[in-house]
Design a protein around this motif. Structure first.
Motif, PDB file in Angstrom:
ATOM      1  N   LEU A 162       0.815  -1.218   0.000  1.00  0.00           N
ATOM      2  CA  LEU A 162       0.000   0.000   0.000  1.00  0.00           C
ATOM      3  C   LEU A 162       0.846   1.266   0.000  1.00  0.00           C
ATOM      4  O   LEU A 162       0.328   2.356  -0.235  1.00  0.00           O
ATOM      5  N   SER A 163       2.148   1.119   0.308  1.00  0.00           N
ATOM      6  CA  SER A 163       2.968   2.320   0.499  1.00  0.00           C
ATOM      7  C   SER A 163       4.291   2.242  -0.256  1.00  0.00           C
ATOM      8  O   SER A 163       4.836   1.138  -0.438  1.00  0.00           O
ATOM      9  N   GLU A 164       4.795   3.390  -0.655  1.00  0.00           N
ATOM     10  CA  GLU A 164       6.121   3.412  -1.301  1.00  0.00           C
ATOM     11  C   GLU A 164       7.219   3.423  -0.256  1.00  0.00           C
ATOM     12  O   GLU A 164       8.390   3.259  -0.568  1.00  0.00           O
ATOM     13  N   GLU A 165       6.839   3.677   0.987  1.00  0.00           N
ATOM     14  CA  GLU A 165       7.854   3.769   2.045  1.00  0.00           C
ATOM     15  C   GLU A 165       8.005   2.421   2.767  1.00  0.00           C
ATOM     16  O   GLU A 165       7.104   1.588   2.723  1.00  0.00           O
ATOM     17  N   LEU A 216      -4.331 -12.239  -0.036  1.00  0.00           N
ATOM     18  CA  LEU A 216      -4.357 -10.943   0.664  1.00  0.00           C
ATOM     19  C   LEU A 216      -3.561  -9.862  -0.072  1.00  0.00           C
ATOM     20  O   LEU A 216      -3.512  -8.722   0.378  1.00  0.00           O
ATOM     21  N   VAL A 217      -2.970 -10.205  -1.217  1.00  0.00           N
ATOM     22  CA  VAL A 217      -2.339  -9.142  -2.007  1.00  0.00           C
ATOM     23  C   VAL A 217      -3.365  -8.463  -2.920  1.00  0.00           C
ATOM     24  O   VAL A 217      -3.110  -7.397  -3.464  1.00  0.00           O
ATOM     25  N   LEU A 218      -4.534  -9.084  -3.076  1.00  0.00           N
ATOM     26  CA  LEU A 218      -5.529  -8.543  -4.023  1.00  0.00           C
ATOM     27  C   LEU A 218      -5.990  -7.126  -3.648  1.00  0.00           C
ATOM     28  O   LEU A 218      -5.934  -6.210  -4.481  1.00  0.00           O
ATOM     29  N   GLY A 219      -6.428  -6.954  -2.421  1.00  0.00           N
ATOM     30  CA  GLY A 219      -6.934  -5.638  -1.992  1.00  0.00           C
ATOM     31  C   GLY A 219      -5.867  -4.552  -2.112  1.00  0.00           C
ATOM     32  O   GLY A 219      -6.099  -3.508  -2.740  1.00  0.00           O
ATOM     33  N   PRO A 220      -4.665  -4.776  -1.546  1.00  0.00           N
ATOM     34  CA  PRO A 220      -3.622  -3.747  -1.634  1.00  0.00           C
ATOM     35  C   PRO A 220      -3.223  -3.408  -3.079  1.00  0.00           C
ATOM     36  O   PRO A 220      -3.071  -2.238  -3.423  1.00  0.00           O
ATOM     37  N   LEU A 221      -3.054  -4.429  -3.936  1.00  0.00           N
ATOM     38  CA  LEU A 221      -2.643  -4.151  -5.323  1.00  0.00           C
ATOM     39  C   LEU A 221      -3.708  -3.334  -6.052  1.00  0.00           C
ATOM     40  O   LEU A 221      -3.416  -2.373  -6.756  1.00  0.00           O
ATOM     41  N   LEU A 222      -4.951  -3.726  -5.842  1.00  0.00           N
ATOM     42  CA  LEU A 222      -6.061  -3.032  -6.498  1.00  0.00           C
ATOM     43  C   LEU A 222      -6.142  -1.580  -6.029  1.00  0.00           C
ATOM     44  O   LEU A 222      -6.371  -0.655  -6.816  1.00  0.00           O
ATOM     45  N   ALA A 223      -5.901  -1.387  -4.731  1.00  0.00           N
ATOM     46  CA  ALA A 223      -5.985  -0.033  -4.170  1.00  0.00           C
ATOM     47  C   ALA A 223      -4.860   0.846  -4.701  1.00  0.00           C
ATOM     48  O   ALA A 223      -5.079   1.993  -5.066  1.00  0.00           O
ATOM     49  N   ARG A 224      -3.650   0.295  -4.769  1.00  0.00           N
ATOM     50  CA  ARG A 224      -2.519   1.147  -5.163  1.00  0.00           C
ATOM     51  C   ARG A 224      -2.343   1.242  -6.679  1.00  0.00           C
ATOM     52  O   ARG A 224      -2.102   2.307  -7.222  1.00  0.00           O
ATOM     53  N   LEU A 227      -0.151   6.369   1.934  1.00  0.00           N
ATOM     54  CA  LEU A 227       0.250   5.873   3.256  1.00  0.00           C
ATOM     55  C   LEU A 227       1.767   5.972   3.376  1.00  0.00           C
ATOM     56  O   LEU A 227       2.486   5.882   2.373  1.00  0.00           O
ATOM     57  N   SER A 228       2.234   6.115   4.602  1.00  0.00           N
ATOM     58  CA  SER A 228       3.680   6.231   4.812  1.00  0.00           C
ATOM     59  C   SER A 228       4.235   4.895   5.318  1.00  0.00           C
ATOM     60  O   SER A 228       3.515   3.898   5.378  1.00  0.00           O
ATOM     61  N   GLY A 229       5.496   4.893   5.710  1.00  0.00           N
ATOM     62  CA  GLY A 229       6.101   3.687   6.262  1.00  0.00           C
ATOM     63  C   GLY A 229       5.800   3.559   7.751  1.00  0.00           C
ATOM     64  O   GLY A 229       5.184   4.450   8.350  1.00  0.00           O
ATOM     65  N   ALA A 230       6.203   2.467   8.361  1.00  0.00           N
ATOM     66  CA  ALA A 230       5.994   2.273   9.801  1.00  0.00           C
ATOM     67  C   ALA A 230       6.838   1.093  10.279  1.00  0.00           C
ATOM     68  O   ALA A 230       7.340   0.301   9.470  1.00  0.00           O
ATOM     69  N   THR A 231       6.955   1.020  11.595  1.00  0.00           N
ATOM     70  CA  THR A 231       7.546  -0.171  12.222  1.00  0.00           C
ATOM     71  C   THR A 231       6.507  -0.698  13.192  1.00  0.00           C
ATOM     72  O   THR A 231       5.908   0.075  13.944  1.00  0.00           O
TER      73      THR A 231
END
Ligand code: UD1
Length: 422
Positions: free
Chosen positions: A34-37, A98-106, A224-228
């Motif tokens: 979902l994020s580039e970071e 579970l990659v379907l939703g994120p890929l479709l969104a981004r 969205l940004s990155g996170a830990t």
């Protein structure tokens, strides 16, 4: 192919550290798409399913670096090279969907292979598809792949799931974080792994409310940004090892264990005569005297009794005093461990989704076959309580979901070893 040999050895005593949750990690990892970071997960479990998800993300162009012996997964999806999740990887593990939703969104399109048959039931994807379609996606099935596109991006929608599917909830929540407008998901699943996913997405800048309840509201954001993020404790590994002293006698402390993750399960242990106590470091489980009492179990979505602990609970009921009825309501074919337990002397009758177990004094060691992940560990638990030697074959299932199982059980006094049966 490896086998595990277990020899019944009396009461168990000691501590077992509980790992991060496989099922949480398997939804947190695709969230990187979902994020580039960069997204970094700590407390990750060391399992073959995590390696499969790594392989899948890498095949899409993400960078995944495993550190600290696999307990840290550092990911970056700055550049994605494809949006096609190939059958060769997806077929190994259903959670690949579970990659379907994120890929479709981004990326606004994705081609994801259908996972194919699974030993514990049909496990279709209709709930994922209908929900994403409600958000403006156009999805068709061609050549075994779901071809999904959302020209102009996904749009927020109000949608009610027909059943509180864990995977569908995760896919929709992730997809909705980058959709235009607000998504209200009703009859959402409430599992702790979903709460953990939302906590991580929030750190990445997502606007989400209602996790842990049946209605989750997601306000889409532009990026969205990155996170830990530390992965939540694995409640299924926790429950499984809580059953070790329950079935063999003794006293074991589960480090990192939390009662709120296994509430319904603890109620059943209590009714069976097993004591569970909170400690500073986790949970302590003890069975001191007498036989376990038979209890009835019905599997349900969280906060009900988890289907992923049904096989292990059946192992306990095999030597309980009395008759217990276990009803499986989540999957239609999840009693494959029953005939294997019967090879060890258990008395079990299966009719459709119901298994009736009449406790016997003692199980007897036998060669048995692991048929799926949770079934394999139920056979190990049964073997720990049986007279003589139990050889569990086809243990590759086990490595999908339990890290260092022999080491963890040996540390509390179990006699267990892995052999290469080639
Ligand atoms: C997740 C867990 C799995 C657990 C299950 C139920 C992961 C990686 N796996 O699986 O360990 O056993 O939750 O707690 O988190 N269904 C449909 N259509 C769909 C989706 C599901 O009919 O589109 C049905 C399934 O066939 C099944 C039931 O719903 O009978 C539950 O499935 P679901 O909650 O989606 O489980 P998973 O996310 O696959």
């Amino acid at each position: 192919m490896d086998s595990i040999i277990v020899t019944g050895n009396g009461p168990l005593k000691g501590q077992i550290p509980i790992a991060g949750a496989k099922n949480a990690c398997l939804t947190l990892m695709p969230a990187t798409l979902l994020s580039e970071e960069p997204l970094t997960l700590t407390n990750a479990p060391r399992l073959s399913d995590i390696k499969t998800m790594t392989e899948l993300l890498q095949s899409l162009g993400a960078e995944v670096t495993s550190m600290q012996d696999g307990q840290v997964q550092a990911m970056s999806s700055h550049n994605l090279s494809t949006t096609r999740a190939e059958y060769d990887i997806v077929r190994k593990m259903r959670a690949s969907n579970l990659v379907l939703g994120p890929l479709l969104a981004r990326e606004h399109h994705a081609e994801v292979s259908l996972p194919g048959g699974c030993a514990i039931g049909a496990r279709p994807m209709d709930l994922h598809i209908t929900a994403l379609e409600a958000m403006g996606a156009e999805i068709e099935l061609k050549d075994g792949y779901l071809h999904a596109k959302a020209p102009g991006g996904l749009k927020g929608a109000v949608h009610e799931l027909r059943f509180a599917s864990v995977g569908a909830t995760e896919n929709v929540v992730m997809a909705a974080t980058l959709a235009k407008g607000t998504t209200v998901l009703k009859n959402a699943a409430r599992e702790p792994e979903i709460v953990d996913l939302v906590h991580c997405l929030r750190k990445m800048g997502a606007q989400i409310e209602g996790e842990g309840t049946s209605t989750i509201t997601i306000q889409g954001v532009d990026r969205l940004s990155g996170a830990t993020h530390p992965v939540v404790t694995d409640r299924i590994e926790l429950g499984t090892y809580m059953l070790a002293p329950a079935i063999c006698g003794g006293e074991v402390e589960l480090l990192g264990g939390r009662i709120d993750l296994v509430g319904a399960f603890c109620e059943k242990l209590d009714a069976a005569g097993i004591s569970v106590e909170e400690t500073d470091s986790g949970l302590k489980v003890a069975r001191k005297n007498g036989r376990v009492r038979a209890v009835d179990v019905v599997t349900e979505p969280f906060p009900g009794f988890p289907t992923d602990l049904q096989a292990q609970m059946m192992a306990l009921m095999c030597t309980a005093e009395g008759t217990s009825v276990l009803e499986e309501r989540i999957f239609e074919n999840r009693f494959m461990h029953a005939p294997e337990l019967m090879r060890m002397g258990a008395e079990i009758e299966v009719h459709g989704g119901t298994a009736t177990v009449t406790g016997v004094e003692k199980l007897k060691g036998a060669p048995v076959m692991a048929t799926d992940l949770r079934a394999s560990v139920s056979l190990i638990l049964a073997g720990l309580a049986a007279e003589g030697e139990t050889i569990v074959n086809r243990v590759y299932h086990l490595d999908r979901g339990y890290e260092r199982v022999e080491e963890k059980l040996r540390n509390i006094g179990a006699r267990i070893e892995r052999v290469n049966a080639e």
